[in-house]
Design a protein around this motif. Structure first.
Motif, PDB file in Angstrom:
ATOM      1  N   GLN A 345      38.701  71.343  92.357  1.00  0.00           N
ATOM      2  CA  GLN A 345      39.508  72.457  91.874  1.00  0.00           C
ATOM      3  C   GLN A 345      39.345  73.689  92.763  1.00  0.00           C
ATOM      4  OE1 GLN A 345      38.269  72.718  87.631  1.00  0.00           O
ATOM      5  NE2 GLN A 345      40.407  72.313  87.150  1.00  0.00           N
ATOM      6  N   ARG A 346      38.124  73.986  93.140  1.00  0.00           N
ATOM      7  CA  ARG A 346      37.882  75.143  94.008  1.00  0.00           C
ATOM      8  C   ARG A 346      38.545  74.965  95.364  1.00  0.00           C
ATOM      9  NH1 ARG A 346      31.411  75.687  92.666  1.00  0.00           N
ATOM     10  NH2 ARG A 346      31.610  76.870  90.707  1.00  0.00           N
ATOM     11  N   ARG A 347      38.457  73.762  95.882  1.00  0.00           N
ATOM     12  CA  ARG A 347      39.075  73.484  97.185  1.00  0.00           C
ATOM     13  C   ARG A 347      40.580  73.695  97.117  1.00  0.00           C
ATOM     14  NH1 ARG A 347      38.913  67.781 100.613  1.00  0.00           N
ATOM     15  NH2 ARG A 347      40.764  68.184 101.861  1.00  0.00           N
ATOM     16  N   ILE A 348      41.214  73.157  96.096  1.00  0.00           N
ATOM     17  CA  ILE A 348      42.669  73.257  95.985  1.00  0.00           C
ATOM     18  C   ILE A 348      43.094  74.709  95.797  1.00  0.00           C
ATOM     19  CG2 ILE A 348      44.608  72.689  94.454  1.00  0.00           C
ATOM     20  CD1 ILE A 348      43.344  69.908  94.205  1.00  0.00           C
ATOM     21  N   TYR A 349      42.317  75.450  95.034  1.00  0.00           N
ATOM     22  CA  TYR A 349      42.642  76.869  94.846  1.00  0.00           C
ATOM     23  C   TYR A 349      42.616  77.601  96.195  1.00  0.00           C
ATOM     24  CZ  TYR A 349      42.484  81.673  93.215  1.00  0.00           C
ATOM     25  OH  TYR A 349      42.760  83.006  93.020  1.00  0.00           O
ATOM     26  N   LYS A 350      41.559  77.416  96.951  1.00  0.00           N
ATOM     27  CA  LYS A 350      41.424  78.108  98.239  1.00  0.00           C
ATOM     28  C   LYS A 350      42.517  77.681  99.214  1.00  0.00           C
ATOM     29  CE  LYS A 350      36.410  78.743  97.957  1.00  0.00           C
ATOM     30  NZ  LYS A 350      35.088  78.338  98.515  1.00  0.00           N
ATOM     31  N   GLU A 351      42.783  76.380  99.293  1.00  0.00           N
ATOM     32  CA  GLU A 351      43.781  75.870 100.228  1.00  0.00           C
ATOM     33  C   GLU A 351      45.179  76.346  99.867  1.00  0.00           C
ATOM     34  OE1 GLU A 351      43.446  71.653 100.530  1.00  0.00           O
ATOM     35  OE2 GLU A 351      41.590  71.735 101.728  1.00  0.00           O
ATOM     36  N   THR A 352      45.484  76.368  98.577  1.00  0.00           N
ATOM     37  CA  THR A 352      46.822  76.790  98.151  1.00  0.00           C
ATOM     38  C   THR A 352      47.027  78.270  98.408  1.00  0.00           C
ATOM     39  OG1 THR A 352      46.781  75.083  96.420  1.00  0.00           O
ATOM     40  CG2 THR A 352      48.440  76.820  96.231  1.00  0.00           C
ATOM     41  N   ILE A 353      46.039  79.083  98.100  1.00  0.00           N
ATOM     42  CA  ILE A 353      46.144  80.517  98.329  1.00  0.00           C
ATOM     43  C   ILE A 353      46.327  80.813  99.825  1.00  0.00           C
ATOM     44  CG2 ILE A 353      44.854  82.697  98.285  1.00  0.00           C
ATOM     45  CD1 ILE A 353      46.005  81.936  95.587  1.00  0.00           C
TER      46      ILE A 353
END
Length: 356
Positions: A345-353
């Motif tokens: 979840q943290r990875r996807i948040y950072k990558e999407t932002i």
């Protein structure tokens, strides 16, 4: 699945003409599947179980078409696709399953015919939904179901609806887009389904900013593991001590992998197939894909363990794993898996932002 009893029961579903007999078959085959749970890998079990659900839904559609003809409405006036959303679209249904469905049909040539066509599919969808309800598939609580006119539309109607959802993306409309992202045709015309998919994909390309809105919805449900690695169990009520597996493990993982797949152009709808697609697209390393597959398999297995009661001859599931079922070994596995899910979840948040 190399199982003569399973094959016989599945074959009977495909030729059964009576609703009560179909309901009886559902009870028989689910009891048989429950006995197989300890003998099959989680993927083998889900493949067989979802094949069963598909067979019942297809049979309900076929019988409803025949009933419409007997009532004087004739065969379907245009080509159509009956689609499943939710866990049905992802082929991840458990022993209990509700109805998340819709209908997409061809546009009519003239105005007079349009009303006749829409009238046919309104009646037809009512028949399908009522028959499936009789078989033990309750309608979706959110009314995402083919008998709701909002989810039973011609291609042009779906096109207009998708355009509004993309152009005016409030929370609920983005939720609908994510629901559509999981859709799978279970019966009907592949060309109609392809056109529907093309409409959805075109909207994504034309509105890349929608990904940020999707991220907000995606991150709504968190992994139920605390900062010290403890499981965050239900504190009060009749479910005190249980773990909300559905919304605290399974759904967050589904949501994360779905968004990652949407941004990477992966077209599959099942979560494990999406992970394989992300590996093929080099969005994940082999090690990452293997870890997330194992994590998701554990969540799938625990979802089955959360099936608690047997009411009215059919299984129910509130998505919560009772504390008495959590052995020390399972608890340790869950903690490790939930930490992996939180990391994703943290990875996807950072990558999407950073990308959108």
């Amino acid at each position: 699945m190399n199982d003569s009893v399973y094959a016989r029961l599945l074959g009977q579903i495909g030729v059964c003409e009576d609703a009560d007999a179909l309901r009886g078959l559902r009870g028989q085959i689910h009891e048989h599947m429950e006995a197989l749970l300890s003998e099959r890998t989680v993927e083998q079990f889900y493949i067989g179980l979802n094949e069963v659900h598909d067979a019942f839904i297809k049979r309900a559609i076929v019988l409803s078409e025949a009933q419409m003809a007997r009532m004087g409405y004739g065969p379907p006036p245009v080509l159509y696709a009956y689609v499943l959303f939710g866990s049905g679209g992802r082929e991840e249904q458990t022993m209990s399953s509700d109805q998340d469905s819709g209908i997409v049909y061809e546009d009519s040539e003239d105005t007079a015919q349009k009303e006749n066509v829409s009238g046919y599919f309104r009646r037809f969808s009512d028949h399908v939904v009522k028959l499936l309800k009789h078989l033990g598939y309750p309608p979706c609580d959110g009314n995402v179901i083919s008998s709701n006119p909002e989810w039973c539309q011609p291609l042009s109607g779906w096109g207009s609806k998708l355009e509004v959802w993309y152009k005016e993306p409030d929370w609920e409309r983005v939720r609908y887009l994510l629901i559509v992202a999981d859709c799978r045709m279970i019966y009907g015309d592949a060309g109609v389904m392809a056109s529907f998919r093309n409409q959805f994909n075109a909207g994504l390309k034309e509105n890349p900013d929608i990904i940020r809105n999707m991220l907000n919805n995606t991150m709504r449900h968190k992994m139920l593991v605390g900062i010290f690695g403890q499981l965050l169990k239900e504190p009060y009520g009749e479910d005190a001590g249980s773990l909300d597996v559905k919304y605290g493990a399974y759904i967050p993982m589904v949501n994360a992998i779905r968004l990652m797949s949407i941004t990477s152009g992966v077209m599959e709808t099942s979560t494990l197939a999406r992970l394989q697609g992300l590996l093929a697209n080099k969005e994940l390393t082999e090690r990452e894909a293997a870890v997330y597959k194992d994590t998701f398999r554990l969540f799938l297995r625990i979802r089955l363990m959360a099936t608690e009661r047997y009411e009215g001859g059919l299984y129910t599931n509130n998505g919560k794993l009772a504390g008495r079922k959590m052995t020390r070994e399972l608890t340790d596995q869950l903690k490790a898996a939930l930490r992996q899910g939180r990391k994703l979840q943290r990875r996807i948040y950072k990558e999407t932002i950073s990308r959108f």
